[in-house]
Design a protein around this motif. Sequence first.
Motif, PDB file in Angstrom:
ATOM      1  N   LYS A  41      59.261  44.796  32.905  1.00 42.11           N
ATOM      2  CA  LYS A  41      58.345  44.768  34.035  1.00 42.11           C
ATOM      3  C   LYS A  41      56.920  44.646  33.521  1.00 42.11           C
ATOM      4  O   LYS A  41      56.556  45.268  32.517  1.00 42.11           O
ATOM      5  CB  LYS A  41      58.482  46.042  34.874  1.00 42.11           C
ATOM      6  N   GLN A  43      52.757  44.917  34.524  1.00 45.09           N
ATOM      7  CA  GLN A  43      51.760  45.371  35.486  1.00 45.09           C
ATOM      8  C   GLN A  43      50.383  45.251  34.849  1.00 45.09           C
ATOM      9  O   GLN A  43      50.246  45.258  33.616  1.00 45.09           O
ATOM     10  CB  GLN A  43      52.024  46.806  35.934  1.00 45.09           C
ATOM     11  N   LEU A  89      50.748  42.109  40.959  1.00 43.86           N
ATOM     12  CA  LEU A  89      51.294  40.961  40.236  1.00 43.86           C
ATOM     13  C   LEU A  89      52.497  40.409  40.981  1.00 43.86           C
ATOM     14  O   LEU A  89      53.373  41.162  41.428  1.00 43.86           O
ATOM     15  CB  LEU A  89      51.724  41.367  38.826  1.00 43.86           C
ATOM     16  N   ASN A  98      56.687  39.590  38.504  1.00 44.21           N
ATOM     17  CA  ASN A  98      56.314  40.399  37.343  1.00 44.21           C
ATOM     18  C   ASN A  98      57.500  41.045  36.634  1.00 44.21           C
ATOM     19  O   ASN A  98      57.344  42.028  35.924  1.00 44.21           O
ATOM     20  CB  ASN A  98      55.319  41.486  37.761  1.00 44.21           C
ATOM     21  N   PHE A 106      57.999  35.309  31.404  1.00 39.90           N
ATOM     22  CA  PHE A 106      57.462  35.394  32.766  1.00 39.90           C
ATOM     23  C   PHE A 106      56.836  34.027  33.061  1.00 39.90           C
ATOM     24  O   PHE A 106      55.741  33.722  32.592  1.00 39.90           O
ATOM     25  CB  PHE A 106      56.420  36.496  32.852  1.00 39.90           C
ATOM     26  N   MET A 126      54.037  33.932  36.912  1.00 37.32           N
ATOM     27  CA  MET A 126      53.334  35.144  37.306  1.00 37.32           C
ATOM     28  C   MET A 126      52.011  34.771  37.966  1.00 37.32           C
ATOM     29  O   MET A 126      51.432  33.709  37.688  1.00 37.32           O
ATOM     30  CB  MET A 126      53.101  36.025  36.074  1.00 37.32           C
ATOM     31  N   LEU A 183      47.684  43.148  30.479  1.00 40.80           N
ATOM     32  CA  LEU A 183      49.013  43.245  31.073  1.00 40.80           C
ATOM     33  C   LEU A 183      49.839  44.220  30.240  1.00 40.80           C
ATOM     34  O   LEU A 183      49.862  44.125  29.007  1.00 40.80           O
ATOM     35  CB  LEU A 183      49.699  41.881  31.112  1.00 40.80           C
TER      36      LEU A 183
END
Length: 712
Positions: free
Chosen positions: A339, A341, A362, A365, A382, A385, A408
Motif C-alpha cells: 500500500k 500513502q 492517493l 495506491n 503502481f 497512481m 510516498l
Amino acid sequence: MAQWTHMSQMLPHLTNETINNLYPPTAFPIEVRHFLAQWIEGQRWDDFALENVEQKNQAQALLDQTISMLQSIAQQTTNVVDKMKLMQFSKNMNIFQAQPLQFGVMVRDILNQERGLLDTSAQPQFQPFPNIESSFPNMQDLDCLVLKVLEVQNIRQKMHQMQEELNWERQNYESLQGAIQPNGLDPTLSESQKLQNHIQQLEYNVQAMAKKRFQLLKECVDCLDQCQTRLIGSLKAWRWGQHKATIGLPFDDNLNTLQTWCEQLLGVNGKLRQELVLLGEPMPELQERLGKLLQVLIQSSLLVDKQPPQVIKTQSKFSTTVRYLLGEKVAPGKPVLLKAQIINEIQARNLGGVPSDNVGELINNTAILEHNTSSKSTCATFRNMSIKKIKRADRKGSESVTEEKFALLFSTEITITGCDTPYRIQMISLPVVVIVHGSQDNNALATIIWDCAFSEPDRVPFLVPERVPWRMMYSTLNSKFTSEVMTEHNLDQYNQHFLAQKIFDKPDFSDDFSNILVSWAQFNKEVLPGRPFTFWQWFEGVMELTKKHLKEYWSEGLIFGFIGKQHLHLILKDRPNGTFLLRFSDSEIGGITIAYVSASENGGQKIQNIQPFTKRDLEIRCLGDRIRDISHITYLYPDFPKHDVFKKYFTEPQPSPVGGYIPVTLLTKVGTEANSDSLPATLLPGSPHSVGGFSGTDDDMDLEQILQTFST
C-alpha cells in the motif's frame, strides 16, 4: 588511464586557479592531458630530472611522440574546433624542442600533483556520494562466513557420532563391571580400565568440541553482523546514488548483486538459528542477535526501484516500482499487497508505523508483489497512481508551496519461509513536491535540485543547508546541464565565473568564487537584479533551449555559452570585423545571441549583439541556417571560417512546390543602421534588403521577431 578517470571526476571541485596551475594553458593544457590520458599514464616520467643530462634523448623521444599523437588525433577527429585546437597544441609543444628535459619534468610534476590531489580527495568533502564498493561485503568475507558455518555443522555431526560412541562404550563398561569377580583376579579388569580411559578421552573430546562449537557459533554471528552491516551500508549507498542521479551524477541501478547478497545472508542466518536450536541448550544472547539481524535484513530489503516523479501534479497519472530483494524467500500462499500513502516532512521524521493522519488522497495506491522468473526480481508496480488532493502544512514567512516536500510511503506485512512470525516492512521514496499547475513546475524542480545536490546521507528528513559553497553549486549546475543536454562537453571555467558573477551580482569581481556561500534565496527565491526571474529560472531556460535545439552545437564546442559583457569585449576587441561567438542571453529566459565585431561610424570597431533567438525562433529556422544568412559574421572566435565550422548544420534548399506556386524562402536579416549595442534579427521571405535598426540600451533587447508567412 585510471588516474585521469578519477582526476576528471574531481575537477569540478577545484578552483580555476588550481586547474590552471596544474595544467599550464600555454605549455600543457588540460585538453592534452585528456586526449592522451592513456598513453601518458603508460610512460615512465618519474625518473626525469633536469640534472640527468643522459635522459635528454629519452625525453626528446616522448616529446616527439606527444606532438605526433596530437597531430594524428587531430587528423582523425571530425570536430572542426577540436581539430584546430589539437593542431595548435602540437605546434605549441615545439617550445620544448630546445630543452626536452623540461617537458619530461613538467609532465612528471603534473602526474605527481594529481596523485597528491587524489589522496586529498579521499576526504569526505570531495565524495559526491558514499562509495558503494568500499562498504560492500566482498567475496572473501562471505566465503569465510560460509566456511565457518560449514565447520559448525561438521563439528555438530562429529559430536553426534562421538556421543553415540560414548553412549555405546558406557554401556559396555557397565556390562564389564557386572562381570568382574570379587577377588579382583578376573581378566576383564584390565579391559575395564582401558575402557574407562577411553570413555574419559571421549568425554574430554566431546567437551572440547562443544567449546569449539560454541566459539565458532559466536564467531559466525559476529562475522554475519559485520557482513550485514556492510550490506546495509551498500543498500543505503545505492539509494544515495539514486538520489544523486537526479542532478546527473552517474548511477548503476542494477540490484541483482545486492539481491544475491541479501539472499545469501538470509540463508546463513537461517542455518545459524538452526544450529542454535540443535545446540540443545538455550543461548539467549546469540538467539537475540540473530533475531535482530534477521529483522533488519528483512526490513531493509524493500527498495523503491523506480522512483515516482519528484515533481507531481495533482490529478495526473504517474507510476513507480517497489522491489523486494528477498522476494524468492517469501512464504507461498497469501499474496503480498503493498500500500502507498503520501506523507509530509513531519511524518517522515517520525516513522515508526503507518501514519494515522492522511495528508493526501492517493488513487490506485495498492499493488501486488509479483515474481518475475526471467529477471529473478520480485516487484510491485503502481502503474496509474494519482494524487487526488493534498493537505499542506502552515507555511512560514515567504515559504512557497513549491518548497514543501512530501514522500510516498510503501508498506506491507510479509512472511519469510523459515520464519515463525510475519514482519511489517516499509520504505519511503525520495522527496517529492506536489503542484497543482504546470506554471509551478520550474520552482518545484529547483526545490528538488537543491535537495538532491546538498542533502547529507542519513539526514533527518528532509533537512538541507540554507547555504553552500559556490564550488558545490557549480558542480551541481554542470552535472545537471550535461546530463539534461546529454553531452560530454562540460561548462568551462569562463562559464563558471560568469555564472558566479550573475548569481552573486558581482559583475566586476575577478577573484575566485569557490568558497563564497550561495544561498537558497539567491538560487531561486530572489529575482536577479533588473530581471523578472530568478537565477534557476534563467539557467533552466538555457538548459532546455540547449537540450532541444542546440545539443550538437554545444557538444562540438561551437557555443561559448555563459559569458559576461566585460569578458566578451575583452576577447573580441582585437579580432577582425566579422568575428563572432555564440552566447546565452543574459536578459531573456531561453535565448541564444550572436555577439560580433563590426566597424563603427568613426572608423573604429564596436561589439554588436543580435537579438536573442528563442525556442520559437529555432523551431522556424535552425541556428546553422541563421548563421549562414547573416553576412556580417564570417569567423567563429577566434578565427574559424563559419562555413567550414557550420556547413554540416546548413539545410538544403527545398524543391519547388508543385502547382505553379512561386517558392518562398525564409532568411534571417540583421538591421545594419542601428547605433546601439543590440540588433534585431528578422525573418523575411527571400528579401535581399536589410531591416532598419533601432535604439536601445540593454545588452539583449526584448524585441519580438517579425515573422511573416505567405500563402496563396
